[in-house]
Write an enzyme that holds these catalytic residues in place. Structure first.
Site, mmCIF file in Angstrom:
data_model
loop_
_atom_site.group_PDB
_atom_site.id
_atom_site.type_symbol
_atom_site.label_atom_id
_atom_site.label_comp_id
_atom_site.label_asym_id
_atom_site.label_seq_id
_atom_site.Cartn_x
_atom_site.Cartn_y
_atom_site.Cartn_z
ATOM 1 N N ARG A 1 3.270 2.436 9.742
ATOM 2 C CA ARG A 1 2.644 3.190 10.841
ATOM 3 C C ARG A 1 3.646 3.736 11.848
ATOM 4 O O ARG A 1 3.300 4.624 12.634
ATOM 5 C CB ARG A 1 1.652 2.296 11.593
ATOM 6 C CG ARG A 1 0.404 2.017 10.801
ATOM 7 C CD ARG A 1 -0.433 0.961 11.484
ATOM 8 N NE ARG A 1 -1.341 0.355 10.540
ATOM 9 C CZ ARG A 1 -2.561 0.780 10.302
ATOM 10 N NH1 ARG A 1 -3.044 1.794 10.957
ATOM 11 N NH2 ARG A 1 -3.314 0.192 9.407
ATOM 12 N N MET B 1 0.845 -1.196 0.000
ATOM 13 C CA MET B 1 0.000 0.000 0.000
ATOM 14 C C MET B 1 0.882 1.248 0.000
ATOM 15 O O MET B 1 0.452 2.333 0.392
ATOM 16 C CB MET B 1 -0.932 -0.020 1.215
ATOM 17 C CG MET B 1 -1.868 -1.225 1.179
ATOM 18 S SD MET B 1 -3.353 -1.019 2.160
ATOM 19 C CE MET B 1 -2.659 -0.957 3.791
ATOM 20 N N SER C 1 7.245 -0.909 10.091
ATOM 21 C CA SER C 1 5.862 -0.748 9.648
ATOM 22 C C SER C 1 5.682 0.687 9.166
ATOM 23 O O SER C 1 6.306 1.617 9.702
ATOM 24 C CB SER C 1 4.916 -1.003 10.829
ATOM 25 O OG SER C 1 3.641 -0.499 10.554
ATOM 26 N N HIS D 1 9.527 -3.782 3.231
ATOM 27 C CA HIS D 1 9.102 -3.970 1.832
ATOM 28 C C HIS D 1 10.311 -4.231 0.931
ATOM 29 O O HIS D 1 10.258 -5.069 0.028
ATOM 30 C CB HIS D 1 8.411 -2.705 1.309
ATOM 31 C CG HIS D 1 7.120 -2.379 1.987
ATOM 32 N ND1 HIS D 1 6.907 -1.198 2.657
ATOM 33 C CD2 HIS D 1 5.973 -3.084 2.083
ATOM 34 C CE1 HIS D 1 5.679 -1.180 3.134
ATOM 35 N NE2 HIS D 1 5.086 -2.314 2.805
ATOM 36 N N LYS E 1 5.323 -10.061 9.599
ATOM 37 C CA LYS E 1 4.740 -9.178 10.627
ATOM 38 C C LYS E 1 3.222 -9.329 10.599
ATOM 39 O O LYS E 1 2.568 -9.342 11.621
ATOM 40 C CB LYS E 1 5.127 -7.711 10.398
ATOM 41 C CG LYS E 1 4.545 -6.815 11.494
ATOM 42 C CD LYS E 1 4.932 -5.383 11.322
ATOM 43 C CE LYS E 1 4.149 -4.692 10.254
ATOM 44 N NZ LYS E 1 2.714 -4.527 10.561
ATOM 45 N N GLY F 1 5.193 -10.201 4.225
ATOM 46 C CA GLY F 1 5.972 -10.118 5.462
ATOM 47 C C GLY F 1 5.293 -10.875 6.599
ATOM 48 O O GLY F 1 4.065 -10.870 6.718
HETATM 49 O O1 PAF Z 1 0.029 -5.909 3.739
HETATM 50 C C1 PAF Z 1 -0.383 -4.980 3.021
HETATM 51 O O2 PAF Z 1 0.314 -3.981 2.771
HETATM 52 C C2 PAF Z 1 -1.786 -5.068 2.449
HETATM 53 O O3 PAF Z 1 -2.663 -5.690 3.334
HETATM 54 C C3 PAF Z 1 -1.831 -5.747 1.066
HETATM 55 C C4 PAF Z 1 -1.395 -7.203 1.152
HETATM 56 C C5 PAF Z 1 -0.924 -5.008 0.095
HETATM 57 C C6 PAF Z 1 -3.255 -5.720 0.523
HETATM 58 O O4 PAF Z 1 -3.721 -4.421 0.358
#
Ligand code: PAF
Length: 270
Positions: free
Chosen positions: A184, A27, A182, A34, A146, A144
């Site tokens: 967040r 996202m 994260s 990531h 997490k 991940g």
């Molecule tokens: O883990 C995430 O960032 C989201 O839940 C995902 C898997 C991209 C789905 O929107």
């Protein structure tokens, strides 16, 4: 790096691609967690596809969606520097051209842990992941640990619907003090950032679940749950930072790491 903002154009491109495809759905607001998924995909697959799509259907709280960090320019730089092959940034009307009429709902495990506190969250996740997997049609997709509950639900959904994709769990990337990376975390103020590592420290302690919850509350967390399921200990708890409640989740394995979870070497494609 090739960037596509249209799912329709991507589908045309996809028909022309040869070789193994690794997929990392996100996202946005990319962080080292990531990047580790992308690196693993690049090591194991011929072509790596990243998607950035802030999926509204998985947010149970509109205020949470409203202030979710969006850092697209930086994300592009990071993905480009890493050598990602394709970035797709679809828009809502394309992803939900059915108006969210069709949904993937799981009736058991999605109601536990985070699902017990976030109404509709996993239905939103599973629905969008199924759509993205059908668009990208990867050999392997990377998630991940997490979000371990999310990983298990996605793995089981792919199995239930006979999707020909390996769902690969990847080790949580942590700050030096143990805090799981994260998007967040950027919301944490200084006091919150100081307290946040306590979540991982207590999860890995010898205390039982109940006692961990008590200690988290004592450290200033509002605890949603601390629970052991399938040889893993899961927790979600929030910290009050300014006007916001910052919800952190984490989990730890209670068994030694399985050999099957180790990274694979890149497969030669014929
Ligand atoms: O883990 C995430 O960032 C989201 O839940 C995902 C898997 C991209 C789905 O929107």
């Amino acid at each position: 790096m090739n960037i596509l903002r249209s799912a329709a154009r991507w589908r045309n491109v996809r028909r022309t691609l040869r070789g193994s495809i690794g997929f990392v759905p996100t996202m946005g607001a990319l962080h080292p967690g990531h990047l580790s998924l992308l690196e693993r995909s690049m090591n194991e697959c011929d072509i790596t596809v990243l998607s950035i799509y802030l999926n509204p259907t998985q947010f149970d709280n509109p205020a949470d969606l409203e202030c979710y960090p969006e850092t697209l320019e930086r994300d592009l730089e990071l993905a480009r520097a890493l050598g990602v092959d394709w970035l797709i940034i679809p828009d809502y009307d394309e992803i939900y051209r059915d108006g969210y009429r069709f949904q993937v709902r799981e009736r058991e495990f999605s109601k536990e842990l985070c699902g017990a506190h976030r109404e509709g969250h996993f239905t939103g996740v599973l629905t969008v992941v199924l759509k993205l997997l059908n668009l990208v049609r990867p050999e392997r997709a990377y998630f991940g640990e997490k979000d371990y509950q999310q990983y298990l639900l996605i793995r089981d959904m792919c199995d239930a619907f006979f999707l020909d994709v390996d769902i690969v769990p990847c080790t949580t990337v942590r700050e030096c003090d143990g805090l799981a990376m994260s998007s967040r975390n950027t919301y944490l103020d200084e006091r919150g950032r100081d307290r946040a590592p306590k979540l991982h420290a207590l999860l890995t302690s010898k205390l039982n679940d109940e006692h961990v919850a008590v200690e988290l509350a004592r450290a200033g967390f509002k605890v949603d749950y601390v629970m052991t399921r399938a040889a893993r200990r899961f927790a979600a708890a929030s910290l009050h930072c300014g006007h916001r409640e910052i919800r952190l989740i984490d989990n730890v394995s209670l068994t030694p790491k399985a050999i099957s979870e180790q990274p694979m070497a890149k497969q030669e494609t014929p």
